[in-house]
Design an enzyme around this catalytic site. Structure first.
Site, PDB file in Angstrom:
ATOM      1  N   GLU A 185     -12.694 -17.080 -41.866  1.00 53.60           N
ATOM      2  CA  GLU A 185     -13.186 -15.451 -41.325  1.00 53.60           C
ATOM      3  C   GLU A 185     -12.413 -14.215 -41.916  1.00 53.60           C
ATOM      4  O   GLU A 185     -12.338 -13.421 -41.531  1.00 53.60           O
ATOM      5  CB  GLU A 185     -12.595 -15.012 -39.776  1.00 53.60           C
ATOM      6  CG  GLU A 185     -13.493 -16.242 -38.742  1.00 53.60           C
ATOM      7  CD  GLU A 185     -12.650 -16.291 -37.373  1.00 53.60           C
ATOM      8  OE1 GLU A 185     -13.308 -16.575 -36.359  1.00 53.60           O
ATOM      9  OE2 GLU A 185     -11.117 -16.004 -36.932  1.00 53.60           O
ATOM     10  N   GLU A 260     -18.463 -22.390 -34.764  1.00 50.86           N
ATOM     11  CA  GLU A 260     -17.520 -21.932 -33.461  1.00 50.86           C
ATOM     12  C   GLU A 260     -18.217 -21.526 -32.600  1.00 50.86           C
ATOM     13  O   GLU A 260     -18.642 -20.341 -31.809  1.00 50.86           O
ATOM     14  CB  GLU A 260     -16.344 -21.041 -33.895  1.00 50.86           C
ATOM     15  CG  GLU A 260     -15.507 -21.489 -34.960  1.00 50.86           C
ATOM     16  CD  GLU A 260     -13.627 -21.231 -35.259  1.00 50.86           C
ATOM     17  OE1 GLU A 260     -13.820 -19.728 -34.161  1.00 50.86           O
ATOM     18  OE2 GLU A 260     -13.413 -20.586 -36.116  1.00 50.86           O
TER      19      GLU A 260
END
Length: 611
Positions: A185, A260
């Protein structure tokens, strides 16, 4: 000569069997197509369930992987926590207990599953400092997640050590590891693609030759900063074809997938348990299945933040520490049992199987027991088990004292101004304050409380003590440089207090082992309580878990037979701590509790469930 002939023959035979074994490994290929993953040249939909070896007792790894398989997953995804494997600078552990990453990977392969590896160096994951070793915070001006040479030297050393472990398990070597993530991320944090490219280059130089991917939120800004040409794009989470199209436009020619997909969510101290609507989740998974998009459940099974591994966020409340349980409202709960959510997902995913195919049966759950209630007795206090102090003109952070978790006691004498408003700039993260041995109040970073009134004293030279607890290094966002303890200075009515004594109290295994009974009445908060319970043959020997209910206590830590179950806090929502059967034994078992506030004996009970 005979010995030499025998030796050479042995070597030849060893080489023969080694080569034969290598040749017998089933060889597969895994490639990045322009829009799809290709396994042995054919489109392959990854249906993955995330779990973290460090959060699950090693004895349960096989069970949890089988549970994921029975829900319909063909792949396991796993973060590797750098600071779990390098807890002290230059000291690595990839072999003992939960650190044995190779064993985890072998079990994945034994179950016929594939593996996504997410090794960081930064991972977030609600784990202390996002997996980065806090020893790096000893460097005053360190810049994490950047090309800072001091950070990168440590990163390259870690990658080198980890590469030696995982190299034999790549799909290119006959192993189950399909793909490796570069950082995590990063588009949420920074925009230095050269940093990401350097990481990718280091992995390749260490013999990692499988495909790579990045993961970020589905926005233009994040994807431009965090994706890499030639690496697959993971989205957290992919919920629409528009998200897919955006990622494909920004980083064309590689697959895009949901790295995710969230069945649940994390919980901080003082909040209600996070719960995700199952209907919404099923709709999202149906979209992914219908469109044949690869995805990863984050998490399918969360496990537990044992010891001091829980991290923290930095949000509207300034500081938001995570609870000990990482149940996450996941399909497989903290104890490894299937939930209603699990059964719904199993039915949904199973409906997409080819005709005649069925999912494997769900493994039996690990049984649970309820320990006999017991009253904990005061055993000793932190005040009777202080180490030699370190002198400091001004108080320093935990990291400056070479400590990364636990507690530090700061002590000074009040000369000149002896009462008034005490301000600690800043307190990280929670502290109890004493004047002449008497408790006068607490400081709490979570609530933004960093000051307290010091009353007048008849003592000529009053003694001030501040016992500071480190709750968890921030694991996400721009505030990850999160040193613990007193991070700047202490003032009393505006006058800076100098000349401190600091006592390191890591409350690690050695410290707990070395505790000695006070042998006297304990009235000053900071007490260790001890109690025993007995498991007869047929209970502890039958592989049974339990939960320790500490609802009657206020704030502290629990150990069972020397194993740190994690933190508790009466602000909730968690009042019970998970204790796996592997930490219990037949006969006498010991519970130790350190509480920052409680001084009276209180009762501990047991439970089979977290709630």
């Amino acid at each position: 000569m005979i010995r030499r002939i025998i030796y050479l023959s042995f070597v030849a035979i060893s080489i023969f069997f080694s080569v034969t074994t290598e040749a017998q490994k089933p060889k597969h290929t895994f490639k990045l197509g322009t829009t799809e993953f290709l396994l042995d040249g054919q489109p392959f939909q990854i249906i993955s369930g995330e779990m973290h070896p460090a959060r699950i007792p090693a004895e349960y790894w096989h069970h949890r992987i089988m549970m994921a398989k029975a829900m319909g997953c063909n792949t396991i995804s796993a973060y590797v926590f750098w600071n779990y494997h390098e807890s002290e600078e230059g000291v690595y552990d990839f072999t003992s207990g939960n650190h044995n990453l190779a064993e985890f990977i072998k079990i994945v392969q034994e179950e016929g599953m594939w593996l996504i590896l997410r090794p960081g160096p930064y991972v977030c994951a609600e784990w202390d400092l996002g997996g980065i070793p806090p020893y790096l915070l000893k460097i005053p001006d360190i810049k994490l997640r950047s090309l800072d040479p001091r950070y990168m030297t440590a990163v390259e050393r870690y990658i080198g050590k980890l590469s030696e472990v995982i190299k034999p398990f790549q799909i290119t070597k006959g192993g189950p590891i399909l793909i490796l993530q570069i950082e995590n991320e990063y588009g949420f944090f920074g925009n230095d693609r050269n940093y990401l490219l350097k990481l990718k280059e280091i992995w390749a130089s260490m013999g990692i030759d499988i495909p790579t991917f990045t993961c970020d939120g589905p926005t233009k800004e994040m994807l431009e900063a965090g994706s890499l040409p030639g690496s697959a794009v993971g989205l957290n989470s992919l919920r629409s074809l528009a998200d897919f199209d955006l990622a494909a436009k920004i980083n064309p020619g590689v697959p895009v997938f949901s790295s995710e997909t969230y069945p649940g969510w994390l919980t901080h101290w003082g909040e209600k348990w996070a719960r995700r609507d199952t209907t919404d989740l099923l709709s999202e998974v149906k979209f992914l299945m219908d469109n044949k998009k690869s995805f990863n459940f984050y998490v399918i099974h969360g496990g537990t933040n044992f010891e001091y591994t829980a991290g923290a966020n930095s949000g509207d409340k300034r500081y938001e520490p995570d609870v000990t349980s990482y149940d996450y409202d996941a399909p497989i709960n903290e104890q490894g049992q299937p939930t209603a959510k699990y059964m719904s997902l199993r039915r949904l995913i199973g409906s997409y199987l080819p005709k005649g195919k069925i999912l494997p049966p769900i493994p039996d759950s690990v049984p649970a027991i309820v320990i006999t209630p017991l009253t904990m007795q005061p055993f000793t206090s932190v005040w009777d088990n202080l180490p030699q102090p370190v002198s400091s003109v001004q108080p320093k952070t935990f990291e400056a004292y070479g400590q990364y978790h636990g507690f530090v006691l700061y002590k000074t004498e009040l000369n000149g101004i002896k009462n008034g408003k005490l301000i600690v700039t800043d307190i990280h993260d929670y502290a109890t304050v004493f004047l002449n041995g008497n408790y006068i109040g607490k400081l709490d970073r979570r609530e933004g409380v960093n000051s307290i009134d010091i009353p007048s004293s008849n003592t000529e030279v009053p003694v001030l003590e501040i016992l500071v607890e480190a709750m968890g290094h921030i694991n996400f966002g721009k505030n990850i440089i999160d040193r613990k303890g007193i991070t700047d200075s202490v003032t009393l009515n505006g006058t800076k207090l100098l000349n401190w004594q600091a006592y390191n109290l890591p409350m690690d295994k050695k410290y707990i082992w070395d505790l000695r009974s006070s042998g006297r009445s304990l009235k000053k908060p900071g007490v260790f309580f001890k109690g025993n319970f007995v498991l007869s043959k047929g209970e502890g020997n039958l592989f049974s878990d339990t939960y320790i209910d500490v609802s009657n206590f206020i704030k502290g830590i629990v150990w069972v037979n020397g194993h740190n179950l994690g933190r508790y806090w009466n602000i909730g929502p968690q009042k019970r701590l998970y204790c796996p059967s592997t930490w219990l034994r037949e006969g006498m078992n010991e519970i130790m509790i350190f509480d920052l506030h409680q001084i009276e004996p209180k009762r501990v009970t047991g439970s089979k469930t977290m709630e």
